[in-house]
Scaffold this motif. Structure first.
Motif, PDB file in Angstrom:
ATOM      1  N   ASP A   7       0.853  -1.189   0.000  1.00 40.70           N
ATOM      2  CA  ASP A   7       0.000   0.000   0.000  1.00 40.70           C
ATOM      3  C   ASP A   7       0.887   1.238   0.000  1.00 40.70           C
ATOM      4  O   ASP A   7       1.829   1.344   0.777  1.00 40.70           O
ATOM      5  CB  ASP A   7      -0.901  -0.011   1.233  1.00 40.70           C
ATOM      6  N   THR A   8       0.600   2.172  -0.882  1.00 40.74           N
ATOM      7  CA  THR A   8       1.454   3.350  -1.032  1.00 40.74           C
ATOM      8  C   THR A   8       0.830   4.591  -0.421  1.00 40.74           C
ATOM      9  O   THR A   8       0.980   5.677  -0.932  1.00 40.74           O
ATOM     10  CB  THR A   8       1.737   3.594  -2.524  1.00 40.74           C
ATOM     11  N   GLY A   9       0.124   4.488   0.635  1.00 45.47           N
ATOM     12  CA  GLY A   9      -0.481   5.657   1.267  1.00 45.47           C
ATOM     13  C   GLY A   9      -1.988   5.531   1.270  1.00 45.47           C
ATOM     14  O   GLY A   9      -2.543   4.487   1.035  1.00 45.47           O
ATOM     15  N   GLY A  10      -2.641   6.634   1.521  1.00 40.33           N
ATOM     16  CA  GLY A  10      -4.092   6.602   1.606  1.00 40.33           C
ATOM     17  C   GLY A  10      -4.529   6.351   3.028  1.00 40.33           C
ATOM     18  O   GLY A  10      -3.787   6.566   3.979  1.00 40.33           O
ATOM     19  N   MET A  11      -5.738   5.876   3.159  1.00 38.94           N
ATOM     20  CA  MET A  11      -6.273   5.617   4.495  1.00 38.94           C
ATOM     21  C   MET A  11      -6.927   4.247   4.526  1.00 38.94           C
ATOM     22  O   MET A  11      -7.504   3.789   3.554  1.00 38.94           O
ATOM     23  CB  MET A  11      -7.274   6.702   4.878  1.00 38.94           C
ATOM     24  N   CYS A  12      -6.804   3.590   5.654  1.00 37.96           N
ATOM     25  CA  CYS A  12      -7.427   2.287   5.859  1.00 37.96           C
ATOM     26  C   CYS A  12      -8.575   2.466   6.831  1.00 37.96           C
ATOM     27  O   CYS A  12      -8.471   3.196   7.816  1.00 37.96           O
ATOM     28  CB  CYS A  12      -6.427   1.285   6.404  1.00 37.96           C
ATOM     29  N   LEU A  13      -9.695   1.818   6.538  1.00 41.92           N
ATOM     30  CA  LEU A  13     -10.856   1.890   7.410  1.00 41.92           C
ATOM     31  C   LEU A  13     -11.613   0.578   7.363  1.00 41.92           C
ATOM     32  O   LEU A  13     -11.315  -0.300   6.571  1.00 41.92           O
ATOM     33  CB  LEU A  13     -11.753   3.059   7.020  1.00 41.92           C
ATOM     34  N   THR A  14     -12.594   0.460   8.230  1.00 38.87           N
ATOM     35  CA  THR A  14     -13.386  -0.753   8.347  1.00 38.87           C
ATOM     36  C   THR A  14     -14.829  -0.445   7.996  1.00 38.87           C
ATOM     37  O   THR A  14     -15.374   0.566   8.422  1.00 38.87           O
ATOM     38  CB  THR A  14     -13.323  -1.287   9.797  1.00 38.87           C
ATOM     39  N   VAL A  15     -15.453  -1.346   7.235  1.00 34.51           N
ATOM     40  CA  VAL A  15     -16.877  -1.243   6.920  1.00 34.51           C
ATOM     41  C   VAL A  15     -17.562  -2.437   7.552  1.00 34.51           C
ATOM     42  O   VAL A  15     -17.143  -3.582   7.357  1.00 34.51           O
ATOM     43  CB  VAL A  15     -17.124  -1.226   5.393  1.00 34.51           C
ATOM     44  N   VAL A  16     -18.597  -2.182   8.342  1.00 29.10           N
ATOM     45  CA  VAL A  16     -19.341  -3.227   9.036  1.00 29.10           C
ATOM     46  C   VAL A  16     -20.789  -3.174   8.558  1.00 29.10           C
ATOM     47  O   VAL A  16     -21.411  -2.111   8.565  1.00 29.10           O
ATOM     48  CB  VAL A  16     -19.275  -3.036  10.566  1.00 29.10           C
ATOM     49  N   VAL A  17     -21.312  -4.341   8.148  1.00 27.89           N
ATOM     50  CA  VAL A  17     -22.687  -4.423   7.651  1.00 27.89           C
ATOM     51  C   VAL A  17     -23.473  -5.344   8.571  1.00 27.89           C
ATOM     52  O   VAL A  17     -23.054  -6.477   8.836  1.00 27.89           O
ATOM     53  CB  VAL A  17     -22.720  -4.964   6.202  1.00 27.89           C
ATOM     54  N   ALA A  18     -24.626  -4.867   9.054  1.00 22.02           N
ATOM     55  CA  ALA A  18     -25.530  -5.694   9.858  1.00 22.02           C
ATOM     56  C   ALA A  18     -26.422  -6.470   8.895  1.00 22.02           C
ATOM     57  O   ALA A  18     -27.334  -5.906   8.308  1.00 22.02           O
ATOM     58  CB  ALA A  18     -26.359  -4.821  10.781  1.00 22.02           C
ATOM     59  N   VAL A  19     -26.136  -7.768   8.716  1.00 18.59           N
ATOM     60  CA  VAL A  19     -26.883  -8.561   7.742  1.00 18.59           C
ATOM     61  C   VAL A  19     -28.102  -9.240   8.356  1.00 18.59           C
ATOM     62  O   VAL A  19     -29.072  -9.524   7.655  1.00 18.59           O
ATOM     63  CB  VAL A  19     -25.973  -9.608   7.064  1.00 18.59           C
ATOM     64  N   ALA A  20     -28.069  -9.517   9.645  1.00 14.97           N
ATOM     65  CA  ALA A  20     -29.185 -10.141  10.352  1.00 14.97           C
ATOM     66  C   ALA A  20     -29.061  -9.760  11.823  1.00 14.97           C
ATOM     67  O   ALA A  20     -28.016  -9.261  12.252  1.00 14.97           O
ATOM     68  CB  ALA A  20     -29.139 -11.655  10.185  1.00 14.97           C
ATOM     69  N   PRO A  21     -30.113  -9.977  12.612  1.00 16.00           N
ATOM     70  CA  PRO A  21     -30.007  -9.657  14.034  1.00 16.00           C
ATOM     71  C   PRO A  21     -28.849 -10.404  14.685  1.00 16.00           C
ATOM     72  O   PRO A  21     -28.772 -11.623  14.618  1.00 16.00           O
ATOM     73  CB  PRO A  21     -31.345 -10.112  14.612  1.00 16.00           C
ATOM     74  N   GLY A  22     -27.927  -9.663  15.257  1.00 17.18           N
ATOM     75  CA  GLY A  22     -26.781 -10.262  15.931  1.00 17.18           C
ATOM     76  C   GLY A  22     -25.693 -10.769  15.005  1.00 17.18           C
ATOM     77  O   GLY A  22     -24.741 -11.387  15.463  1.00 17.18           O
ATOM     78  N   GLU A  23     -25.800 -10.534  13.705  1.00 21.52           N
ATOM     79  CA  GLU A  23     -24.799 -11.015  12.757  1.00 21.52           C
ATOM     80  C   GLU A  23     -24.211  -9.840  11.978  1.00 21.52           C
ATOM     81  O   GLU A  23     -24.937  -9.091  11.333  1.00 21.52           O
ATOM     82  CB  GLU A  23     -25.417 -12.012  11.781  1.00 21.52           C
ATOM     83  N   LEU A  24     -22.893  -9.697  12.064  1.00 22.18           N
ATOM     84  CA  LEU A  24     -22.190  -8.605  11.389  1.00 22.18           C
ATOM     85  C   LEU A  24     -21.175  -9.173  10.417  1.00 22.18           C
ATOM     86  O   LEU A  24     -20.548 -10.192  10.688  1.00 22.18           O
ATOM     87  CB  LEU A  24     -21.463  -7.723  12.403  1.00 22.18           C
ATOM     88  N   LYS A  25     -20.999  -8.490   9.305  1.00 22.98           N
ATOM     89  CA  LYS A  25     -19.941  -8.812   8.345  1.00 22.98           C
ATOM     90  C   LYS A  25     -19.011  -7.608   8.311  1.00 22.98           C
ATOM     91  O   LYS A  25     -19.463  -6.468   8.273  1.00 22.98           O
ATOM     92  CB  LYS A  25     -20.509  -9.066   6.945  1.00 22.98           C
ATOM     93  N   GLU A  26     -17.704  -7.867   8.322  1.00 19.98           N
ATOM     94  CA  GLU A  26     -16.724  -6.794   8.392  1.00 19.98           C
ATOM     95  C   GLU A  26     -15.787  -6.865   7.192  1.00 19.98           C
ATOM     96  O   GLU A  26     -15.418  -7.946   6.753  1.00 19.98           O
ATOM     97  CB  GLU A  26     -15.922  -6.943   9.685  1.00 19.98           C
ATOM     98  N   CYS A  27     -15.404  -5.694   6.673  1.00 18.61           N
ATOM     99  CA  CYS A  27     -14.527  -5.607   5.517  1.00 18.61           C
ATOM    100  C   CYS A  27     -13.543  -4.464   5.752  1.00 18.61           C
ATOM    101  O   CYS A  27     -13.959  -3.348   6.067  1.00 18.61           O
ATOM    102  CB  CYS A  27     -15.361  -5.352   4.252  1.00 18.61           C
ATOM    103  N   ALA A  28     -12.248  -4.742   5.623  1.00 13.87           N
ATOM    104  CA  ALA A  28     -11.225  -3.706   5.755  1.00 13.87           C
ATOM    105  C   ALA A  28     -10.854  -3.233   4.355  1.00 13.87           C
ATOM    106  O   ALA A  28     -10.569  -4.047   3.484  1.00 13.87           O
ATOM    107  CB  ALA A  28     -10.007  -4.252   6.480  1.00 13.87           C
ATOM    108  N   VAL A  29     -10.884  -1.931   4.132  1.00 12.51           N
ATOM    109  CA  VAL A  29     -10.556  -1.360   2.822  1.00 12.51           C
ATOM    110  C   VAL A  29      -9.544  -0.235   2.985  1.00 12.51           C
ATOM    111  O   VAL A  29      -9.499   0.428   4.021  1.00 12.51           O
ATOM    112  CB  VAL A  29     -11.816  -0.829   2.091  1.00 12.51           C
ATOM    113  N   CYS A  30      -8.727  -0.050   1.958  1.00 14.42           N
ATOM    114  CA  CYS A  30      -7.797   1.076   1.896  1.00 14.42           C
ATOM    115  C   CYS A  30      -8.189   1.930   0.706  1.00 14.42           C
ATOM    116  O   CYS A  30      -8.335   1.427  -0.406  1.00 14.42           O
ATOM    117  CB  CYS A  30      -6.365   0.580   1.763  1.00 14.42           C
TER     118      CYS A  30
END
Length: 116
Positions: A7-30
């Protein structure tokens, strides 16, 4: 959060999606500096995480618009729509539990009057 190799710079962050009650999916993106919430959601869709169209989004628990500019380390959250009105759910719980086991009347002193 560790940056991916190469990775040559930029910013890294996390995206969290609530797909069902009590169930989360997480994705790290730059992403490059100055990216928006909409850019982060598109990056997650390319990574294979299904993001519902027209879903409410927030950053660290605060609802934001898709045009909101992000900072490095932000947590973008995609919320599900409510299936039940919270006021209706509270009324239904009250009916199931009964008036004697909730609120002010739950803990009554021995020998005390009702409501005190």
């Amino acid at each position: 959060m560790a940056e991916p190799p190469g990775d040559t710079g930029g910013m890294c962050l996390t995206v969290v999606v609530a797909v069902a009650p009590g169930e989360l999916k997480e994705c790290a993106v730059c992403l490059p500096e100055g990216s928006t919430v909409a850019d982060a959601l598109r990056a997650c869709a390319r990574a294979g995480l299904a993001v519902p169209a027209h879903a409410a989004c927030g950053v660290w628990g605060r609802v934001v618009e898709p045009a909101q500019v992000l900072c490095s380390g932000d947590r973008v959250e995609v919320y599900r729509a409510l299936t039940v009105d919270p006021k209706v759910a509270r009324r239904q719980r009250f009916v199931r539990q009964g008036a004697r086991t909730t609120g002010l009347f739950a803990r009554q002193r021995p020998g005390g009057k009702a409501g005190y």
